[in-house]
Design a protein around this motif. Sequence first.
Motif, PDB file in Angstrom:
ATOM      1  N   ILE A 135       0.848  -1.191   0.000  1.00  0.00           N
ATOM      2  CA  ILE A 135       0.000   0.000   0.000  1.00  0.00           C
ATOM      3  C   ILE A 135       0.889   1.248   0.000  1.00  0.00           C
ATOM      4  O   ILE A 135       0.655   2.204  -0.754  1.00  0.00           O
ATOM      5  CB  ILE A 135      -0.941   0.015   1.215  1.00  0.00           C
ATOM      6  CG1 ILE A 135      -1.916  -1.172   1.166  1.00  0.00           C
ATOM      7  CG2 ILE A 135      -1.695   1.336   1.292  1.00  0.00           C
ATOM      8  CD1 ILE A 135      -2.829  -1.193  -0.039  1.00  0.00           C
ATOM      9  N   VAL A 136       1.919   1.245   0.834  1.00  0.00           N
ATOM     10  CA  VAL A 136       2.835   2.386   0.914  1.00  0.00           C
ATOM     11  C   VAL A 136       3.612   2.548  -0.390  1.00  0.00           C
ATOM     12  O   VAL A 136       3.691   3.645  -0.961  1.00  0.00           O
ATOM     13  CB  VAL A 136       3.811   2.230   2.092  1.00  0.00           C
ATOM     14  CG1 VAL A 136       4.843   3.358   2.083  1.00  0.00           C
ATOM     15  CG2 VAL A 136       3.054   2.224   3.414  1.00  0.00           C
ATOM     16  N   LEU A 137       4.201   1.453  -0.872  1.00  0.00           N
ATOM     17  CA  LEU A 137       4.993   1.533  -2.097  1.00  0.00           C
ATOM     18  C   LEU A 137       4.114   1.892  -3.299  1.00  0.00           C
ATOM     19  O   LEU A 137       4.551   2.611  -4.196  1.00  0.00           O
ATOM     20  CB  LEU A 137       5.722   0.213  -2.342  1.00  0.00           C
ATOM     21  CG  LEU A 137       6.805  -0.155  -1.325  1.00  0.00           C
ATOM     22  CD1 LEU A 137       7.503  -1.443  -1.739  1.00  0.00           C
ATOM     23  CD2 LEU A 137       7.818   0.968  -1.170  1.00  0.00           C
ATOM     24  N   GLY A 138       2.883   1.390  -3.304  1.00  0.00           N
ATOM     25  CA  GLY A 138       1.967   1.746  -4.376  1.00  0.00           C
ATOM     26  C   GLY A 138       1.692   3.240  -4.394  1.00  0.00           C
ATOM     27  O   GLY A 138       1.654   3.868  -5.460  1.00  0.00           O
ATOM     28  N   GLY A 209      -2.368   4.289  -5.823  1.00  0.00           N
ATOM     29  CA  GLY A 209      -1.562   3.317  -5.087  1.00  0.00           C
ATOM     30  C   GLY A 209      -2.379   2.125  -4.636  1.00  0.00           C
ATOM     31  O   GLY A 209      -1.901   0.980  -4.637  1.00  0.00           O
ATOM     32  N   LEU A 210      -3.614   2.385  -4.242  1.00  0.00           N
ATOM     33  CA  LEU A 210      -4.507   1.307  -3.838  1.00  0.00           C
ATOM     34  C   LEU A 210      -4.758   0.366  -5.014  1.00  0.00           C
ATOM     35  O   LEU A 210      -4.723  -0.867  -4.865  1.00  0.00           O
ATOM     36  CB  LEU A 210      -5.823   1.918  -3.345  1.00  0.00           C
ATOM     37  CG  LEU A 210      -6.689   1.086  -2.400  1.00  0.00           C
ATOM     38  CD1 LEU A 210      -5.980   0.873  -1.069  1.00  0.00           C
ATOM     39  CD2 LEU A 210      -8.039   1.774  -2.173  1.00  0.00           C
ATOM     40  N   ILE A 211      -4.985   0.960  -6.188  1.00  0.00           N
ATOM     41  CA  ILE A 211      -5.219   0.157  -7.395  1.00  0.00           C
ATOM     42  C   ILE A 211      -3.958  -0.602  -7.799  1.00  0.00           C
ATOM     43  O   ILE A 211      -4.012  -1.784  -8.151  1.00  0.00           O
ATOM     44  CB  ILE A 211      -5.682   1.055  -8.563  1.00  0.00           C
ATOM     45  CG1 ILE A 211      -6.963   1.811  -8.208  1.00  0.00           C
ATOM     46  CG2 ILE A 211      -5.875   0.229  -9.828  1.00  0.00           C
ATOM     47  CD1 ILE A 211      -8.135   0.942  -7.862  1.00  0.00           C
ATOM     48  N   PHE A 212      -2.804   0.049  -7.739  1.00  0.00           N
ATOM     49  CA  PHE A 212      -1.558  -0.608  -8.104  1.00  0.00           C
ATOM     50  C   PHE A 212      -1.292  -1.820  -7.201  1.00  0.00           C
ATOM     51  O   PHE A 212      -0.869  -2.876  -7.669  1.00  0.00           O
ATOM     52  CB  PHE A 212      -0.385   0.368  -8.011  1.00  0.00           C
ATOM     53  CG  PHE A 212      -0.366   1.412  -9.092  1.00  0.00           C
ATOM     54  CD1 PHE A 212      -1.050   1.232 -10.282  1.00  0.00           C
ATOM     55  CD2 PHE A 212       0.342   2.597  -8.917  1.00  0.00           C
ATOM     56  CE1 PHE A 212      -1.034   2.191 -11.291  1.00  0.00           C
ATOM     57  CE2 PHE A 212       0.374   3.571  -9.910  1.00  0.00           C
ATOM     58  CZ  PHE A 212      -0.320   3.369 -11.100  1.00  0.00           C
ATOM     59  N   PRO A 261     -14.262  -0.801  -3.050  1.00  0.00           N
ATOM     60  CA  PRO A 261     -14.957  -1.636  -4.049  1.00  0.00           C
ATOM     61  C   PRO A 261     -14.262  -1.613  -5.408  1.00  0.00           C
ATOM     62  O   PRO A 261     -14.127  -2.659  -6.063  1.00  0.00           O
ATOM     63  CB  PRO A 261     -16.351  -1.001  -4.112  1.00  0.00           C
ATOM     64  CG  PRO A 261     -16.550  -0.397  -2.749  1.00  0.00           C
ATOM     65  CD  PRO A 261     -15.190   0.135  -2.375  1.00  0.00           C
ATOM     66  N   GLU A 262     -13.812  -0.441  -5.835  1.00  0.00           N
ATOM     67  CA  GLU A 262     -13.081  -0.336  -7.095  1.00  0.00           C
ATOM     68  C   GLU A 262     -11.770  -1.122  -7.019  1.00  0.00           C
ATOM     69  O   GLU A 262     -11.438  -1.895  -7.926  1.00  0.00           O
ATOM     70  CB  GLU A 262     -12.786   1.126  -7.411  1.00  0.00           C
ATOM     71  CG  GLU A 262     -11.953   1.330  -8.663  1.00  0.00           C
ATOM     72  CD  GLU A 262     -11.529   2.778  -8.873  1.00  0.00           C
ATOM     73  OE1 GLU A 262     -10.844   3.053  -9.877  1.00  0.00           O
ATOM     74  OE2 GLU A 262     -11.875   3.632  -8.037  1.00  0.00           O
ATOM     75  N   ALA A 263     -11.029  -0.926  -5.926  1.00  0.00           N
ATOM     76  CA  ALA A 263      -9.743  -1.610  -5.775  1.00  0.00           C
ATOM     77  C   ALA A 263      -9.930  -3.122  -5.704  1.00  0.00           C
ATOM     78  O   ALA A 263      -9.122  -3.889  -6.263  1.00  0.00           O
ATOM     79  CB  ALA A 263      -9.025  -1.106  -4.527  1.00  0.00           C
TER      80      ALA A 263
END
Length: 312
Positions: A135-138, A209-212, A261-263
């Motif tokens: 999450i952080v790196l994203g 970042g959440l999506i990545f 929900p999207e993530a």
Amino acid sequence: MKRLNHLLIGALAAMMLACGTTSQVPITGRKHSLLVSDAQILSLSKQEYAKFLSSARLSSNAANTAMVKRVGQRLARAVETYLMNNGYQDEIKNFEWEFNLVADNHVNAFCMPGGKIVVYEGLLPVTQNEASLAIVLGHEIAHAVAKHSAEQMSKKIRQAYGTQIGGSILGAIGGETVGGLAQVAAGQYFSFRNLKYSRDNESEADHMGLIFAAMAGYDPSVAVAFWQRMAAKSGGGNTSDMFSDHPSDAKRIAAIQKLLPEAMSYYKASGNAHANAPATTSTKPANTQPTNKNKGSKGVSASGLYRNSKRK
């Protein structure tokens, strides 16, 4: 003659400001105008990253170092796959991914343009597991992919024109190009490691970042617990120097909950369920090539890994 000089300076400023290129941010589709080129920003980034590493002490913890590199490279592969399949393939050449863990107790991490990332050891007790580290790196990778550094530098250049036109900066560069002014602005206003992004940039990086992380097969729902731990560590006052100019912890957590929900649709499409191993434990990486199960669907919230309908 004096009036003519002022007219020429004004015309030069207008011309140079109009020379900016319009860039579209992946995932969100937001457009912004940039006055500095990729080559300029990457050159500055490489210089400062090398300078930082020459003075920093790399972590001696082999397991944690391997974990940071493993999670980082997994994210990098997912991001490049997404860029390649969504019309951003020309952007991939701008990334030379590097992930380092430094022996420093600050709760911090940063990413310079071009994918030069540093994680501080003090962050790992808060992340606690690989998914939270993702999450952080994203988030940090998102700053680089969205070109937030170039955006902030462009804002400084515009501010310099607005407040000092005909003054020290224009006098210093004379008739040179935007690249010359960018160097001046960088020297006076800009530091990659201490860059204060706007709250809008931070919120966008949270989203991307959440999506990545989800694309790379890390459960994005761990972001809520991570930010709750961050809030508890800072006493709710955002005292950490990570994510500068960030929204309040409560607003950030609420925004992430709305994005889940999207993530999660990307997470399910990735076909991976990555084990949330403790930060101090070395684990074997899962399959690093996500698969797309929703390739034909429309809309970013149900588009899976490979298609982003927000790109026009």
